[in-house]
Design an enzyme around this catalytic site. Structure first.
Site, PDB file in Angstrom:
ATOM      1  N   LYS A 112     -10.721 -10.448   8.936  1.00  0.00           N
ATOM      2  CA  LYS A 112     -11.869 -11.400   8.234  1.00  0.00           C
ATOM      3  C   LYS A 112     -12.648 -12.084   9.443  1.00  0.00           C
ATOM      4  CE  LYS A 112     -10.658 -11.739   3.512  1.00  0.00           C
ATOM      5  NZ  LYS A 112     -10.386 -12.833   2.406  1.00  0.00           N
ATOM      6  N   LYS A 194      -7.727   0.822   2.827  1.00  0.00           N
ATOM      7  CA  LYS A 194      -7.341   0.604   1.601  1.00  0.00           C
ATOM      8  C   LYS A 194      -8.732   0.273   0.568  1.00  0.00           C
ATOM      9  CE  LYS A 194      -7.679  -4.530   1.433  1.00  0.00           C
ATOM     10  NZ  LYS A 194      -7.068  -5.502   0.853  1.00  0.00           N
ATOM     11  N   LYS A 197     -12.389  -4.416  -3.245  1.00  0.00           N
ATOM     12  CA  LYS A 197     -13.481  -4.553  -4.035  1.00  0.00           C
ATOM     13  C   LYS A 197     -14.761  -4.945  -3.166  1.00  0.00           C
ATOM     14  CE  LYS A 197     -10.813  -8.509  -5.848  1.00  0.00           C
ATOM     15  NZ  LYS A 197     -10.637  -9.423  -5.028  1.00  0.00           N
TER      16      LYS A 197
HETATM   17  P1  AMP Z   1      -7.452  -9.204  -3.661  1.00  0.00           P
HETATM   18  O1  AMP Z   1      -8.406  -8.249  -4.270  1.00  0.00           O
HETATM   19  O2  AMP Z   1      -7.362  -9.511  -2.295  1.00  0.00           O
HETATM   20  O3  AMP Z   1      -7.803 -10.617  -4.424  1.00  0.00           O
HETATM   21  O4  AMP Z   1      -6.163  -8.832  -4.182  1.00  0.00           O
HETATM   22  C1  AMP Z   1      -5.322  -8.825  -5.380  1.00  0.00           C
HETATM   23  C2  AMP Z   1      -3.996  -7.997  -5.290  1.00  0.00           C
HETATM   24  O5  AMP Z   1      -4.258  -6.871  -5.274  1.00  0.00           O
HETATM   25  C3  AMP Z   1      -3.187  -8.448  -4.295  1.00  0.00           C
HETATM   26  O6  AMP Z   1      -1.943  -8.264  -4.626  1.00  0.00           O
HETATM   27  C4  AMP Z   1      -3.291  -7.178  -3.379  1.00  0.00           C
HETATM   28  O7  AMP Z   1      -2.167  -6.862  -2.554  1.00  0.00           O
HETATM   29  C5  AMP Z   1      -3.515  -6.204  -4.237  1.00  0.00           C
HETATM   30  N1  AMP Z   1      -4.516  -5.153  -3.640  1.00  0.00           N
HETATM   31  C6  AMP Z   1      -5.740  -5.279  -3.394  1.00  0.00           C
HETATM   32  N2  AMP Z   1      -6.200  -4.109  -2.919  1.00  0.00           N
HETATM   33  C7  AMP Z   1      -5.123  -2.998  -3.126  1.00  0.00           C
HETATM   34  C8  AMP Z   1      -4.983  -1.626  -2.897  1.00  0.00           C
HETATM   35  N3  AMP Z   1      -6.285  -1.134  -2.505  1.00  0.00           N
HETATM   36  N4  AMP Z   1      -3.940  -0.916  -3.244  1.00  0.00           N
HETATM   37  C9  AMP Z   1      -3.105  -1.722  -3.839  1.00  0.00           C
HETATM   38  N5  AMP Z   1      -2.919  -2.996  -4.221  1.00  0.00           N
HETATM   39  C10 AMP Z   1      -4.071  -3.720  -3.869  1.00  0.00           C
END
Ligand code: AMP
Ligand code: TRP
Length: 327
Positions: A112, A194, A197
């Site tokens: 980041k 990965k 979003k």
């Molecule tokens: P975040 O989008 O960073 O708030 O992530 C929320 C949850 O989704 C966390 O537990 C992340 O580890 C999981 N996560 C985010 N992106 C992925 C992805 N591409 N594949 C699997 N898990 C994900």
């Protein structure tokens, strides 16, 4: 004693299929048998600049979406992090138990910082300490997450152990639960990254609110390797392997079975089938979320109720921490 489960998701954008397969789906299955506390972590979101109106809307949308995945609001605590001031208070206390060096080693901080080089603020640096506070506040023993959060969990464990070493058994030391399959769903546009979003290229992800046509288009255009064989081989065929993982998870099949089912068929038919499978999983969630968002007052009441229950759940640990450190 039954273990408490805690996890969080940032309301920075509509969650993706990666969030669903890596985390949210697990949140729901765990909630059937455990005491679960889940948070929309808006204070984490502001470590990167957010537009206030968009953030306000996203918090509600993500709340509705998480609920729509199948959580039972009566038996699960789902709340917005900033509604519970105990997080900020415990984070400040825990900052004194987190070392500069260990925070500087966090991969997410490094990534980041590179991405937002004009705004490497202290919140970004202590982000994992706030995450630690989230988890320890509720005495959570299990934290369902995707692969990318493993390092933050390790830090949370170290902070808990360090604190307990000084003050006795105050915190439960949490353990991560990372799914065997789906812990790292890759971008459809670039399978070496990965699915994220916040990806500026929408071709890389499927948002949980995308309609069927968009889902099918994204799958059809997903980057795949040359050679038309549907075979699981993440090193040689990362694009196809990612789609196979998605298909297997959405249909509840084993990877070998998927390979067998599409043997001898080209990528075209397979990609369409992936799109259909994804839509069949996401479409009921989408409909349910739309229903929740249609009634802002009712949703507001659910959010307020969640905050009250989270506040009550957080109070005892915070009081204990204040006591032992002499505040
Ligand atoms: P975040 O989008 O960073 O708030 O992530 C929320 C949850 O989704 C966390 O537990 C992340 O580890 C999981 N996560 C985010 N992106 C992925 C992805 N591409 N594949 C699997 N898990 C994900
Ligand atoms: N940092 C996590 C992410 O980006 C979100 C999060 C905040 C979290 N607090 C948490 C996850 C506590 C698990 C437990 O995905």
């Amino acid at each position: 004693m039954q273990k408490t489960i805690f996890s969080g998701i940032q309301p920075t954008a509509i969650p993706t299929l990666g969030n669903y397969l890596g985390a949210l789906g697990n949140w729901v299955s765990l909630s059937k048998e455990h005491r679960c506390i889940y948070s929309i972590v808006d204070m984490h979101a502001i470590t990167v600049r957010q537009d206030p109106e968009t953030l306000r809307r996203r918090i509600r949308e993500v709340y509705a979406l998480v609920l729509a995945c199948g959580l039972d609001h009566d038996n699960t605590v789902l709340y917005v992090q900033s509604h519970v001031p105990a997080h900020a208070e415990l984070c400040w206390i825990l900052n004194n138990f987190a070392m500069f060096g260990e925070l500087g080693r966090m991969t997410q901080f490094k990534e980041k910082s590179a991405k937002h080089a004009d705004n490497i603020n202290a919140g970004l640096f202590t982000y994992p300490v706030l995450q630690t506070a989230d988890i320890l506040l509720y005495g959570a023993g299990i934290v369902p997450i995707g692969e990318d959060q493993k390092q933050h969990l390790e830090l949370a464990r170290n902070i808990a152990i360090r604190f307990n070493g000084v003050y006795g058994d105050v915190f439960t030391v949490p353990e991560p639960v990372i799914p065997k399959m789906g812990a790292r769903i890759m971008s459809l546009a670039d399978p070496s990254h990965k699915m994220d979003k916040s990806d500026p290229n929408p071709a890389g992800y499927i948002s949980m609110l995308d309609d069927k046509d968009t889902i099918i288009q994204r799958c059809k255009r997903a980057v795949t390797d040359s050679g038309g064989e549907v075979r699981y081989d993440p090193a040689e065929k990362p694009g196809v392997s990612n789609l196979m993982t998605i298909y297997a998870l959405c249909t509840g099949q084993e990877l070998e079975a998927v390979g067998r089912a599409f043997e001898g068929q080209g990528y075209g038919a397979f990609k369409t089938a992936v799109g259909e499978a994804v839509d069949s999983v996401l479409s009921p969630v989408r409909t349910k979320a739309a229903g929740l968002l249609e009634d802002p007052d009712a949703l507001g009441a659910l959010i307020a109720g969640g905050a009250e229950r989270a506040k009550a759940a957080a109070a005892p640990v915070l009081q204990k921490v204040r006591d032992v450190i002499g505040l």
